[in-house]
Design a protein around this motif. Structure first.
Motif, PDB file in Angstrom:
ATOM      1  N   LEU A 126       0.821  -1.202   0.000  1.00  0.00           N
ATOM      2  CA  LEU A 126       0.000   0.000   0.000  1.00  0.00           C
ATOM      3  C   LEU A 126       0.861   1.260   0.000  1.00  0.00           C
ATOM      4  CD1 LEU A 126      -2.730   1.484   0.331  1.00  0.00           C
ATOM      5  CD2 LEU A 126      -2.481   1.186   2.799  1.00  0.00           C
ATOM      6  N   LEU A 127       1.968   1.208   0.733  1.00  0.00           N
ATOM      7  CA  LEU A 127       2.825   2.389   0.855  1.00  0.00           C
ATOM      8  C   LEU A 127       4.124   2.267   0.060  1.00  0.00           C
ATOM      9  CD1 LEU A 127       2.384   3.185   4.660  1.00  0.00           C
ATOM     10  CD2 LEU A 127       1.075   4.025   2.715  1.00  0.00           C
ATOM     11  N   ASN A 128       4.132   1.405  -0.960  1.00  0.00           N
ATOM     12  CA  ASN A 128       5.348   1.235  -1.760  1.00  0.00           C
ATOM     13  C   ASN A 128       5.823   2.541  -2.388  1.00  0.00           C
ATOM     14  OD1 ASN A 128       5.854  -1.428  -1.287  1.00  0.00           O
ATOM     15  ND2 ASN A 128       5.036  -2.189  -3.216  1.00  0.00           N
ATOM     16  N   ARG A 156      11.810   0.597   4.474  1.00  0.00           N
ATOM     17  CA  ARG A 156      10.518  -0.080   4.534  1.00  0.00           C
ATOM     18  C   ARG A 156      10.060  -0.267   5.978  1.00  0.00           C
ATOM     19  NH1 ARG A 156       9.071  -1.683  -0.355  1.00  0.00           N
ATOM     20  NH2 ARG A 156      10.632  -2.228  -1.923  1.00  0.00           N
ATOM     21  N   PHE A 157      10.985  -0.680   6.835  1.00  0.00           N
ATOM     22  CA  PHE A 157      10.636  -0.912   8.237  1.00  0.00           C
ATOM     23  C   PHE A 157      10.196   0.382   8.907  1.00  0.00           C
ATOM     24  CE2 PHE A 157      11.414  -1.392  12.765  1.00  0.00           C
ATOM     25  CZ  PHE A 157      10.854  -2.637  13.029  1.00  0.00           C
ATOM     26  N   ALA A 158      10.905   1.467   8.640  1.00  0.00           N
ATOM     27  CA  ALA A 158      10.582   2.749   9.247  1.00  0.00           C
ATOM     28  C   ALA A 158       9.193   3.227   8.828  1.00  0.00           C
ATOM     29  CB  ALA A 158      11.633   3.794   8.881  1.00  0.00           C
ATOM     30  N   VAL A 159       8.878   3.087   7.529  1.00  0.00           N
ATOM     31  CA  VAL A 159       7.568   3.510   7.034  1.00  0.00           C
ATOM     32  C   VAL A 159       6.465   2.623   7.603  1.00  0.00           C
ATOM     33  CG1 VAL A 159       6.130   3.741   4.966  1.00  0.00           C
ATOM     34  CG2 VAL A 159       8.497   4.542   4.937  1.00  0.00           C
ATOM     35  N   GLY A 160       6.698   1.310   7.638  1.00  0.00           N
ATOM     36  CA  GLY A 160       5.706   0.396   8.200  1.00  0.00           C
ATOM     37  C   GLY A 160       5.459   0.665   9.670  1.00  0.00           C
ATOM     38  N   MET A 161       6.526   0.939  10.411  1.00  0.00           N
ATOM     39  CA  MET A 161       6.394   1.236  11.832  1.00  0.00           C
ATOM     40  C   MET A 161       5.584   2.515  12.054  1.00  0.00           C
ATOM     41  SD  MET A 161       9.445   1.984  14.592  1.00  0.00           S
ATOM     42  CE  MET A 161       9.918   3.467  13.694  1.00  0.00           C
ATOM     43  N   MET A 162       5.851   3.541  11.230  1.00  0.00           N
ATOM     44  CA  MET A 162       5.119   4.792  11.369  1.00  0.00           C
ATOM     45  C   MET A 162       3.647   4.603  10.998  1.00  0.00           C
ATOM     46  SD  MET A 162       5.226   7.844  12.429  1.00  0.00           S
ATOM     47  CE  MET A 162       6.996   7.732  12.780  1.00  0.00           C
ATOM     48  N   HIS A 163       3.376   3.829   9.960  1.00  0.00           N
ATOM     49  CA  HIS A 163       1.995   3.552   9.563  1.00  0.00           C
ATOM     50  C   HIS A 163       1.251   2.861  10.700  1.00  0.00           C
ATOM     51  CE1 HIS A 163      -0.919   1.559   6.454  1.00  0.00           C
ATOM     52  NE2 HIS A 163      -1.485   2.546   7.117  1.00  0.00           N
ATOM     53  N   GLN A 164       1.890   1.890  11.325  1.00  0.00           N
ATOM     54  CA  GLN A 164       1.293   1.169  12.450  1.00  0.00           C
ATOM     55  C   GLN A 164       0.977   2.129  13.591  1.00  0.00           C
ATOM     56  OE1 GLN A 164       3.733  -2.023  13.947  1.00  0.00           O
ATOM     57  NE2 GLN A 164       2.666  -2.100  15.894  1.00  0.00           N
TER      58      GLN A 164
END
Length: 207
Positions: A126-128, A156-164
């Motif tokens: 979704l956030l690629n 990728r991890f940083a963006v996923g963590m922020m999205h969470q």
């Protein structure tokens, strides 16, 4: 002579869109519990069977509603990225966009409820586009500083963590902040929280 009012015939796509719109209105007013087949049908002046015809079960309707929220989020993020390219990219503006989408907690609660019921969204990426944009910025900054090329996995991890964090904040943020000694009286405003989240993401990506 009585005149019979002809029913408006809609395409399958139009009918599904109207049902999802009614379901979203209920979701934002009363959370997932308010989204029932009967309530959606009542809002549209149709039968429960008509809603079932297009979505099958309530579970399937909720899943479709969550997917619609995901598409909207992606559209908003893509719009923000387009604005980035036309002006000056900003990590903070992306944090603001994501936080605003989840602000009322409606889609956060829906996603959590579906997850707890056993449903899993197998989609990914979704956030690629966000990852790609941020990683390009990060790579350029590292090269300018004579540093080794950064890892895409870290981005990728940083963006996923922020999205969470942003997605779950409306549901659990205040509870977790209380665990760190922040009382309701001195809780940070949404503007302050956005600024702190932006600062955290910048620190991770620029570190």
């Amino acid at each position: 002579m009585a005149v019979t009012k002809r029913r408006t015939r809609r395409s399958k796509e139009e009918a599904r869109a109207l049902i999802l719109e009614a379901a979203e209105t209920l979701l934002r007013k009363g959370g997932p519990a308010a989204v029932t087949m009967r309530a959606v049908a009542g809002n549209l002046g149709i039968t429960d069977a008509a809603v079932s015809h297009h979505f099958g079960t309530r579970q399937e309707l909720l899943e479709a509603l969550l997917h619609q929220g995901g598409r909207r989020l992606k559209d908003e993020l893509n719009a923000a990225l387009k604005e980035w390219r036309e002006t000056k990219p900003s990590i903070q503006s992306l944090v603001d966009v994501i936080a605003d989408v989840y602000a009322d907690g409606a889609y956060s609660e829906l996603a959590l409820q579906l997850h707890l019921s056993g449903w899993r969204d197998r989609g990914s990426g979704l956030l690629n586009s966000v990852v790609d944009e941020l990683h390009a910025m990060r790579t350029k900054a590292f090269a300018a500083g004579g540093r080794k090329r950064p890892s895409i996995q870290e981005t990728r991890f940083a963006v996923g963590m922020m999205h969470q964090t942003l997605a779950l904040d409306p549901l659990f943020g205040e509870d977790f902040r209380r665990s760190a000694g922040i009382s309701s009286a001195d809780k940070p405003s949404i503007k302050q929280r956005k600024e702190m989240w932006g600062a955290m993401l910048r620190a991770i990506l620029e570190g």
